[in-house]
Design an enzyme around this catalytic site. Structure first.
Site, PDB file in Angstrom:
ATOM      1  N   HIS A   1       0.830  -1.201   0.000  1.00 40.07           N
ATOM      2  CA  HIS A   1       0.000   0.000   0.000  1.00 40.07           C
ATOM      3  C   HIS A   1       0.866   1.254   0.000  1.00 40.07           C
ATOM      4  O   HIS A   1       1.891   1.322   0.678  1.00 40.07           O
ATOM      5  CB  HIS A   1      -0.929   0.019   1.216  1.00 40.07           C
ATOM      6  CG  HIS A   1      -2.159   0.840   0.987  1.00 40.07           C
ATOM      7  ND1 HIS A   1      -2.157   2.211   1.043  1.00 40.07           N
ATOM      8  CD2 HIS A   1      -3.437   0.481   0.678  1.00 40.07           C
ATOM      9  CE1 HIS A   1      -3.371   2.659   0.795  1.00 40.07           C
ATOM     10  NE2 HIS A   1      -4.173   1.640   0.562  1.00 40.07           N
ATOM     11  N   HIS A   2       0.436   2.255  -0.778  1.00 37.33           N
ATOM     12  CA  HIS A   2       1.193   3.504  -0.895  1.00 37.33           C
ATOM     13  C   HIS A   2       1.272   4.242   0.435  1.00 37.33           C
ATOM     14  O   HIS A   2       2.155   5.076   0.646  1.00 37.33           O
ATOM     15  CB  HIS A   2       0.549   4.397  -1.958  1.00 37.33           C
ATOM     16  CG  HIS A   2       1.502   5.346  -2.623  1.00 37.33           C
ATOM     17  ND1 HIS A   2       2.630   5.841  -2.003  1.00 37.33           N
ATOM     18  CD2 HIS A   2       1.510   5.894  -3.868  1.00 37.33           C
ATOM     19  CE1 HIS A   2       3.265   6.657  -2.821  1.00 37.33           C
ATOM     20  NE2 HIS A   2       2.612   6.694  -3.959  1.00 37.33           N
ATOM     21  N   ALA A   3       0.352   3.952   1.350  1.00 36.01           N
ATOM     22  CA  ALA A   3       0.428   4.564   2.676  1.00 36.01           C
ATOM     23  C   ALA A   3       1.654   4.080   3.444  1.00 36.01           C
ATOM     24  O   ALA A   3       2.077   4.718   4.412  1.00 36.01           O
ATOM     25  CB  ALA A   3      -0.835   4.255   3.478  1.00 36.01           C
TER      26      ALA A   3
END
Length: 471
Positions: free
Chosen positions: A140-142
Site C-alpha cells: 500500500h502507498h500509505a
C-alpha cells in the site's frame, strides 16, 4: 505501536474499489545454470515465508479509532500473521510468454489489499521460458512510495552471484544489513525552550518557510493565469481525452526495456537529461496513440511528474515526494520544437524547487495538490482533470544484481491510475537498461500495449531529428 502520518494516511482515504492505492512491480530473473528450478523456487518460498523477525511495515496491521480512516491511524504488530497468505506462487499457463505474465499481473494489481492484514503481497511466478522466473510485489502507498519500495528491492539483492541469504528480505536482519551501507544521518540537537538561540532559529525557519512558500505560490498563480511570461506549467486546463475518464478497478499492465545509454544519448543530443528524454518518448507515444483513436487535441497534454525529495540516507520514510507539472507539447508536430517545449517547462519547475527547502516543497505541494484531492474524493476528476497522465522516474541499481544466484533482468514498476488520469507510466533505471512499466484502466485506455511500440517509434523519431544513430 506508531502513529501513521497524515500525509501517508491520505492514500487510505483516497482508496476506493476502482482506485486501489498500492504500488509494486515485476522483477524478472534468470536462474543460474545447473540449478533445479523446482528446488530453487521452493527454497525462495520458504525463505520469503519466514515469519520471525519481520521488520515494519511488513509486520504491522492498521488499528483504527471509531472514526475509521478519517481519525488517527496507528500501526501495530500483527501477532498472527499468515505468511502463506502474503507469499504466494503462481504458474503461468502454456506457452508461458510475457503476455500471459502481464495478464496475471494485471489481474493481481487490480485487487485491493486486505486492510485487516499487513498490506503487502508477493507472488512468485514460474512457467516462463528460458529458465526465467518473476516476482510480483505490491504494498500500500500509505506504507511505501516508489523510492522506499526500491530500497526494499535493493535490500533483497546482491552484486555477488554466489551470495545466498538465509534470512528473509522482509526481516529486521536484512534491513539492518542494508542500512549499514549508508552513513548515519545527522540528527539536529533537540532545542530547549530556555535556549533563546534555538527559539530564534526555530522562528527564523518558520518565517523562511512562510516567505518561500508564498513566493512559490505567487509564481504558480502567475503561471496559471498566463502572467509573467514564465515557462512554468501548472495543472488544470487539460484537454479532454480517453485518459481523463473515471476509471474502473480492472487493470492492464505492460512493460518493456530500453538501453539506458541509448536514451541518455538522445537526451544529450537535445542538451537535456535522461528524464527529459523519457518525457519526450512518452509525449511522442501518447501523441501517436491519440492519433490512432482520432482524439489528438490541439492543446498540450500535461503530466504530473513526481519528484523525490528524500535525503539519500533516508530509507525509513514511507512517502517523501513532491510533484511538478510537465508540458508534454503533444499538439506540436515537429519533434525538435516539442522536445524544447518539454524541457523549458521542466527547467522552470526545477528552478522553482531549487529555491525551496524540502519542508517548503512539502507545504507547497500539499497546497497546490489539494484541489486534485477534492476532485478525487468527489469523483469529479473526469470533469475537472488536473493532469493527463502520471510519468515518474525512479533511480534504480547501477550494477548487475542477483537474488540468491538468479540474475536480475528487469525491474518493471506497477503504479496507480486514478480518476481523471487513467494511465501511469513509471520507469526504473536498472544497470544498463531503463525499464518502463505502464499501468492503465483496462476500459479507459484500450490496447495500451500499443504504447510499447509507440515509445520505440517516438525514440526513433527524436533520434532521427537530432541526427544520431539509435539502437
Amino acid at each position: 505501536m506508531r502513529l501513521m502520518p497524515v500525509t501517508d494516511a491520505m492514500f487510505l482515504v483516497a482508496e476506493t474499489r476502482e482506485t486501489p492505492m498500492h504500488v509494486g512491480g515485476v522483477n524478472l530473473y534468470t536462474l543460474p545454470d545447473k540449478v533445479d528450478e523446482t528446488e530453487w523456487l521452493n527454497a525462495q518460498l520458504a525463505n520469503l515465508r519466514q515469519s520471525e523477525g519481520l521488520r515494519r511495515p511488513f509486520s504491522e496491521v492498521l488499528k483504527l479509532t471509531p472514526l475509521g480512516q478519517y481519525g488517527p491511524i496507528r500501526l501495530v504488530p500483527d501477532k498472527d500473521i499468515d505468511m502463506h497468505y502474503h507469499v504466494r506462487s503462481a504458474a503461468l499457463p502454456k506457452p508461458g510468454r510475457y503476455r500471459e505474465m502481464f495478464e496475471l499481473v494485471s489481474r493481481l494489481h487490480g485487487t485491493l489489499l486486505d486492510r485487516t492484514r499487513p498490506m503487502w503481497e508477493i507472488t512468485l511466478i514460474s512457467g516462463l521460458p528460458d529458465r526465467q522466473i518473476a516476482t510480483y510485489f505490491k504494498i500500500h502507498h500509505a506504507l511505501m512510495d516508489g523510492a522506499s519500495s526500491m530500497h526494499f528491492t535493493n535490500a533483497m539483492l546482491s552484486a555477488d552471484p554466489k551470495e545466498k541469504r538465509s534470512y528473509s528480505p522482509m526481516s529486521v536482519e536484512a534491513y539492518e544489513a542494508y542500512k549499514r551501507k549508508f552513513p548515519v544521518p545527522k540528527k539536529p540537537p533537540t532545542p530547549s525552550l530556555t535556549d533563546l538561540k534555538a527559539i530564534g532559529s526555530f522562528l527564523k525557519e518558520q518565517w523562511g518557510n512562510s516567505v518561500g512558500v508564498t513566493k512559490a505560490l505567487n509564481q504558480y498563480a502567475a503561471a496559471m493565469f498566463g502572467m509573467g511570461g514564465s515557462d512554468l506549467t501548472t495543472p488544470w486546463a487539460v484537454p479532454r481525452t480517453s485518459f481523463n475518464r473515471n476509471i474502473t478497478g480492472a487493470r492492464r499492465f505492460v512493460a518493456q526495456s530500453w538501453s539506458l545509454e541509448r536514451v541518455r544519448a538522445m537526451g544529450k543530443a537535445y542538451d537535456g537529461t535522461i528524464n527529459d528524454a523519457v518525457l519526450g518518448m512518452c509525449s511522442g507515444a501518447m501523441r501517436k496513440y491519440l492519433q490512432s483513436l482520432n482524439e489528438l487535441p490541439d492543446k498540450p497534454l500535461k503530466a504530473m511528474a513526481p519528484v523525490s525529495i528524500r535525503p539519500k540516507d533516508d530509507i525509513d520514510a514511507a512517502n517523501s515526494v513532491a510533484a511538478v507539472t510537465a508540458n508534454l507539447a503533444t499538439h506540436i508536430d515537429d519533434p525538435v520544437t516539442r522536445m524544447a517545449t518539454i524541457q523549458a517547462s521542466m527547467n522552470a519547475a526545477k528552478a522553482q524547487l531549487r529555491e525551496m527547502t524540502a519542508q517548503q516543497i512539502q507545504i507547497y505541494t500539499a497546497i497546490t495538490q489539494m484541489p486534485q484531492m477534492l476532485t478525487a474524493l468527489t469523483r469529479t476528476a473526469d470533469k475537472f482533470p488536473a493532469y493527463s497522465v502520471t510519468i515518474s522516474n525512479v533511480p534504480g541499481p547501477r550494477e548487475q544484481l542477483y537474488w540468491n544466484g538468479a540474475r536480475l533482468d528487469g525491474m518493471y514498476p506497477a503504479s496507480i491510475p486514478v480518476d481523471g488520469m487513467a494511465m501511469n507510466i513509471t520507469q526504473v533505471s536498472n544497470n544498463k537498461n531503463i525499464d518502463f512499466g505502464i499501468t492503465a484502466c483496462r476500459r479507459s485506455v484500450p490496447h495500451v500495449q500499443r504504447l510499447i511500440d509507440y515509445l520505440e517509434d517516438a525514440l526513433v523519431e527524436l533520434e532521427e531529428a537530432a541526427g544520431i544513430k539509435g539502437r
